[in-house]
Design an enzyme around this catalytic site. Structure first.
Site, PDB file in Angstrom:
ATOM      1  N   LYS A 254     -37.269 -14.479 -25.595  1.00  0.00           N
ATOM      2  CA  LYS A 254     -36.660 -15.510 -24.750  1.00  0.00           C
ATOM      3  C   LYS A 254     -37.772 -16.282 -24.046  1.00  0.00           C
ATOM      4  CE  LYS A 254     -32.622 -15.612 -21.723  1.00  0.00           C
ATOM      5  NZ  LYS A 254     -31.898 -14.801 -20.734  1.00  0.00           N
TER       6      LYS A 254
HETATM    7  C1  E4P Z   1     -28.770 -15.356 -19.738  1.00  0.00           C
HETATM    8  O1  E4P Z   1     -29.369 -15.590 -20.742  1.00  0.00           O
HETATM    9  C2  E4P Z   1     -29.048 -16.034 -18.457  1.00  0.00           C
HETATM   10  O2  E4P Z   1     -30.315 -15.682 -18.000  1.00  0.00           O
HETATM   11  C3  E4P Z   1     -27.962 -15.688 -17.473  1.00  0.00           C
HETATM   12  O3  E4P Z   1     -26.711 -15.875 -18.120  1.00  0.00           O
HETATM   13  C4  E4P Z   1     -28.029 -16.454 -16.174  1.00  0.00           C
HETATM   14  O4  E4P Z   1     -26.853 -16.173 -15.443  1.00  0.00           O
HETATM   15  P1  E4P Z   1     -26.682 -16.484 -13.887  1.00  0.00           P
HETATM   16  O5  E4P Z   1     -26.671 -17.963 -13.700  1.00  0.00           O
HETATM   17  O6  E4P Z   1     -25.373 -15.859 -13.535  1.00  0.00           O
HETATM   18  O7  E4P Z   1     -27.858 -15.840 -13.185  1.00  0.00           O
END
Ligand code: E4P
Length: 218
Positions: A87
């Site tokens: 990622k």
């Molecule tokens: C996933 O890949 C993201 O990092 C995550 O869904 C972010 O979510 P949030 O906005 O609830 O922190």
């Protein structure tokens, strides 16, 4: 549409996997910190533990923000298990790193996507997934689902193979709306996944069936 769970909590990952509907896991540095995972080796071990539970698609995020650092970290993460998806944040060096990983056959998830333009350049770099954060857009009064729809349409028109992974999903309605908009993947907390099961008429109907059966059968 594939279902990923958005957590680094092993119990929740096991519970979602046991439901039989789980296609992957996404984590981020905040989710890892929430589980108290720190230190390079502990972080790598934790990703391995997640890989041992699920069949594929474990997004592990790099911390570096420079090209060389991202390559170094990403290669280490990818070496943990074939299920790892590296990622990478949506920044200039991130795009260069995605191109590098793509050419090496390492899958990537470009995170922190908030516009169609960002989705286009990440797809051009060959990202396997892009993660538009719909909940965070909703939080500032922009329509996150509209962005998912726009990106899905652009990718269809242009024939991009990058998959739209709707992230920052807060509830079950978000999942339904992402499905309607054509998202390829949705990553969400366990509560949003199990929330899909619920309807008061289901509970009422089941109670009635059981009561009628009990009356008839003594
Ligand atoms: C996933 O890949 C993201 O990092 C995550 O869904 C972010 O979510 P949030 O906005 O609830 O922190």
């Amino acid at each position: 549409m594939q279902f990923f769970i958005d957590t680094a909590n092993l119990d929740q990952i096991r519970e979602a996997h046991a439901l039989g509907v789980l296609d992957g896991v996404t984590t981020n540095p905040s989710l890892m910190a929430k589980e108290g995972i720190s230190g390079e080796q502990n972080i790598l071990n934790h990703y391995k533990a997640i890989c041992d539970i699920v069949d594929d698609n474990v997004s592990a995020e790099v911390i570096s923000t420079d090209y060389e650092g991202m390559i170094r970290e990403g290669e280490k993460l990818a070496a943990i298990d074939d299920k790892i998806v590296v990622k990478v944040p949506m920044i200039k060096d991130g795009i260069k790193a995605i191109r590098y990983f793509t050419d090496k056959g390492i899958r990537t998830n470009c995170t922190l996507i908030f516009s169609a333009g960002q989705a286009i350049i990440a797809a051009k770099a060959g990202a396997t997934f892009i993660s538009p954060f719909i909940g965070r857009l909703d939080d500032i009064s922009f329509d996150g689902i509209e962005l998912i729809q726009q990106i899905v349409d652009i990718y269809d028109i242009q024939g991009f193979e990058t998959q739209v992974l709707a992230a920052s999903v807060r509830n079950s309605l978000h999942i339904v709306k992402c499905a309607e908009a054509g998202a390829h993947v949705v990553t969400c907390p366990l509560s949003a996944i199990t929330g899909l099961l619920n309807h008061p008429l289901t509970d009422k109907g089941l109670a009635q069936f059981l009561a009628d059966h009990a009356k008839a059968n003594g």
